[in-house]
Design an enzyme around this catalytic site. Structure first.
Site, short mmCIF file in Angstrom:
data_model
loop_
_atom_site.label_atom_id
_atom_site.label_comp_id
_atom_site.label_asym_id
_atom_site.label_seq_id
_atom_site.Cartn_x
_atom_site.Cartn_y
_atom_site.Cartn_z
N ASP A 137 0.72 -1.26 -0.06
CA ASP A 137 -0.09 -0.01 -0.09
C ASP A 137 0.78 1.19 0.02
O ASP A 137 0.72 2.37 -0.87
CB ASP A 137 -1.02 -0.13 1.19
CG ASP A 137 -1.94 1.18 1.32
OD1 ASP A 137 -2.41 1.74 -0.01
OD2 ASP A 137 -2.51 1.43 2.24
N ARG A 182 -10.84 10.99 -11.83
CA ARG A 182 -9.95 11.17 -10.50
C ARG A 182 -9.50 9.85 -10.14
O ARG A 182 -8.97 9.59 -9.04
CB ARG A 182 -11.02 11.77 -9.36
CG ARG A 182 -11.28 13.31 -9.42
CD ARG A 182 -12.34 13.82 -8.42
NE ARG A 182 -11.91 13.55 -7.26
CZ ARG A 182 -12.93 12.95 -6.38
NH1 ARG A 182 -14.39 12.81 -6.85
NH2 ARG A 182 -12.72 12.56 -5.30
N LYS A 183 -9.98 8.78 -10.83
CA LYS A 183 -9.50 7.27 -10.58
C LYS A 183 -8.24 7.09 -11.04
O LYS A 183 -8.08 7.16 -12.28
CB LYS A 183 -10.80 6.46 -11.05
CG LYS A 183 -12.00 6.49 -10.32
CD LYS A 183 -13.14 5.64 -11.04
CE LYS A 183 -14.41 5.80 -10.28
NZ LYS A 183 -15.20 4.94 -10.88
#
Length: 222
Positions: A137, A182-183
């Site tokens: 992450d 925005r992805k």
């Protein structure tokens, strides 16, 4: 500037303290005595590739604001955090997350050299799956940040293939696959340094943040 800070609820004392701390920021992503020879060799290899500007070494400071050069002053006061952009777990060297990250801007790619310490143990002798998820992450998120700016994790899907032995060195390799509005869609693989063992693979979706809306508003609208 001190008056401006007061308007945002930041005292003169705390701002002066922050300035002092910012000048003394410690980079936690540098070699130390706990690094294995394999970690050092891989680090040296990527440093060599940095010489022509293709790759850039990414430091890790104790204050996340240190990662935002050129930020407007009001943003500095408003967004100041006391957390690390990339975690290390403990200040003691070698017991938690030992790592170094490198960015290739043209390829929209971020890699992390990761050596898990004994405090990350899950099954005896191996890194806990949660620590693997954390470093994935952090790496994949860092890649999204440098490509798209301020982002937040919306989805992270991980397939674990082979456990990571404590003290071993792996390469976490992430890249931006696609940006739609925005992805930001990314993928990642965690492999042994010889490339022969696939430890984990992941896909992720990050959302680029809109400064005009609250985080809750933005995430609930997805």
């Amino acid at each position: 500037l001190l008056k401006t800070c007061s308007l945002h609820g930041i005292s003169t004392f705390s701002f002066q303290t922050w300035l002092s701390q910012a000048r003394q920021s410690k980079d936690y992503a540098l070699p130390n005595s706990s690094w294995s020879q394999g970690m050092m060799d891989l680090y040296s290899r990527f440093l060599e590739m940095c010489k022509d500007g293709t790759w850039k070494r990414i430091p890790s400071y104790s204050n996340s604001i240190d990662h935002i050069p050129g930020k407007a002053f009001w943003c500095v006061c408003k967004e100041r955090k006391e957390t690390r952009l990339f975690p290390r777990n403990m200040d003691t060297e070698g017991v938690g997350f030992e790592y170094a990250m490198f960015l290739n801007p043209s390829e929209k790619r971020m890699v992390c050299l990761f050596q898990p310490g004994p405090y990350l143990e899950g099954h005896p002798g191996f890194a806990h799956g949660g620590s693997t998820a954390t470093i994935i992450d952090s790496t994949i998120g860092g890649c999204a940040i440098f490509v798209a700016g301020r982002v937040m994790t919306a989805n992270l899907s991980i397939n674990y293939r082979n456990p990571i032995p404590l003290g071993s060195v792996v390469l976490v390799d992430s890249k931006v696959d696609q940006v739609e509005g925005r992805k930001v869609f990314l993928s990642c693989q965690v492999r042994s340094i010889d490339g022969q063992t696939l430890h984990a693979e992941a896909t992720a979706l990050f959302i680029r943040l809109d400064s005009t809306k609250s985080l809750q508003q933005q995430m609930s609208s997805q």
